[in-house]
Design a protein around this motif. Sequence first.
Motif, PDB file in Angstrom:
ATOM      1  N   GLY A 194      37.944  35.359  38.778  1.00 51.47           N
ATOM      2  CA  GLY A 194      39.115  35.461  39.878  1.00 51.47           C
ATOM      3  C   GLY A 194      40.323  35.064  39.332  1.00 51.47           C
ATOM      4  N   THR A 195      40.597  34.009  39.001  1.00 55.67           N
ATOM      5  CA  THR A 195      42.154  33.528  38.654  1.00 55.67           C
ATOM      6  C   THR A 195      42.791  34.327  37.482  1.00 55.67           C
ATOM      7  N   ASP A 196      42.044  34.855  36.511  1.00 54.17           N
ATOM      8  CA  ASP A 196      42.617  35.359  35.316  1.00 54.17           C
ATOM      9  C   ASP A 196      42.997  36.748  35.563  1.00 54.17           C
ATOM     10  N   MET A 249      33.047  32.352  34.179  1.00 58.29           N
ATOM     11  CA  MET A 249      34.361  32.457  34.853  1.00 58.29           C
ATOM     12  C   MET A 249      35.396  32.668  34.335  1.00 58.29           C
ATOM     13  N   SER A 250      36.642  32.542  34.917  1.00 55.25           N
ATOM     14  CA  SER A 250      37.954  32.668  34.045  1.00 55.25           C
ATOM     15  C   SER A 250      37.793  31.709  32.901  1.00 55.25           C
ATOM     16  N   ALA A 251      37.599  30.511  32.823  1.00 56.25           N
ATOM     17  CA  ALA A 251      37.612  29.556  31.805  1.00 56.25           C
ATOM     18  C   ALA A 251      36.464  29.578  30.735  1.00 56.25           C
ATOM     19  N   SER A 311      37.650  38.237  44.512  1.00 54.31           N
ATOM     20  CA  SER A 311      38.952  38.453  45.088  1.00 54.31           C
ATOM     21  C   SER A 311      39.008  37.629  46.510  1.00 54.31           C
ATOM     22  N   LYS A 312      38.377  36.644  46.486  1.00 57.48           N
ATOM     23  CA  LYS A 312      38.412  35.589  47.632  1.00 57.48           C
ATOM     24  C   LYS A 312      39.836  35.062  47.751  1.00 57.48           C
ATOM     25  N   THR A 313      40.343  35.141  49.013  1.00 54.99           N
ATOM     26  CA  THR A 313      41.769  34.590  49.460  1.00 54.99           C
ATOM     27  C   THR A 313      42.777  35.773  48.924  1.00 54.99           C
TER      28      THR A 313
HETATM   29  C1  LIG Z   1      36.031  31.444  43.119  1.00 54.08           C
HETATM   30  C2  LIG Z   1      34.706  31.540  42.169  1.00 54.08           C
HETATM   31  C3  LIG Z   1      34.705  32.246  41.010  1.00 54.08           C
HETATM   32  C4  LIG Z   1      35.812  32.620  40.114  1.00 54.08           C
HETATM   33  O1  LIG Z   1      36.448  31.671  39.594  1.00 54.08           O
HETATM   34  P1  LIG Z   1      37.976  31.711  38.559  1.00 54.08           P
HETATM   35  O2  LIG Z   1      37.868  30.402  37.957  1.00 54.08           O
HETATM   36  O3  LIG Z   1      38.979  31.838  39.459  1.00 54.08           O
HETATM   37  O4  LIG Z   1      37.576  32.929  37.680  1.00 54.08           O
HETATM   38  C5  LIG Z   1      33.428  32.617  40.460  1.00 54.08           C
HETATM   39  N1  LIG Z   1      32.298  32.277  40.793  1.00 54.08           N
HETATM   40  C6  LIG Z   1      32.368  31.762  42.230  1.00 54.08           C
HETATM   41  C7  LIG Z   1      30.884  31.459  42.586  1.00 54.08           C
HETATM   42  C8  LIG Z   1      33.501  31.326  42.681  1.00 54.08           C
HETATM   43  O5  LIG Z   1      33.508  30.727  43.773  1.00 54.08           O
END
Ligand SMILES: *Cc1c(COP(=O)(O)O)cnc(C)c1O
Length: 232
Positions: A220-222, A202-204, A36-38
């Motif tokens: 995060g993003t997704d 992560m999302s990708a 949830s950063k930002t």
């Molecule tokens: C921002 C971040 C994520 C999330 O990445 P997304 O591509 O937005 O899903 C995951 N892990 C770390 C360490 C991050 O800094």
Amino acid sequence: MSDSIVQRYQNVKNRIDQACHNAKRDPHSVQLLAVSKTKPIEDIKILADNGQNAFGENYLQESLSKIEICPDLEWHFIGPIQSNKTKPIAENFQWVHSVDRLKIAQRLSSQRPEHLEPLNILLEVNISEEPSKAGLSPQEVIDIVPQIAVLQNLKLRGLMAIPQKAESLEQQRKPFEQMKALLDEIQTQHPDWQFDTLSMGMSADLEAAILEGATIVRIGTDIFGARDYANK
Ligand SMILES: *Cc1c(COP(=O)(O)O)cnc(C)c1O
């Protein structure tokens, strides 16, 4: 019309279930960490109302104000750690994914309040061995693990990585496979530890990570949509 946050959240959960199915894994063996950063506290509350319990944050000041508003959620620190910032991390989080040197672990242990459960920590591995990236090399991990495992107020639970971006599923799987092998090697050397956590995907690349044994995916993003770093 863009999807609502709840729809995107549901889509990510469906992707995790499908990936577990493809990997012949129990969906309960993978925890979704919502990064949830930002993003505003309102988004976090919406997800919490829809059953999401664990949230990942990278920036200390921002995270502390969110934790103050929602202290009953499970908070994971996943960002770079400066050694003069360890105290509030030790006091406010349940998990830290980004421990990349002994000194940080020692400080987190000595600053963890005694009335709290031990702090769960993961060692960050620079698995693609990129020169500019944070994290320990696999050999450094093996060397440092015994010194961290004895720290009183920490529980060393496993490993975390952010591999180099790769396009194809096959390319994405390689570093995750190396991470799983490293986790298994350490677990075999220390069968009495609960060294059971692989934070990767992560999302990708969450599908590739789940195929290779991820137990926490950090998305995060997704879920929240693209981030705006203008205020950072
Ligand atoms: C921002 C971040 C994520 C999330 O990445 P997304 O591509 O937005 O899903 C995951 N892990 C770390 C360490 C991050 O800094």
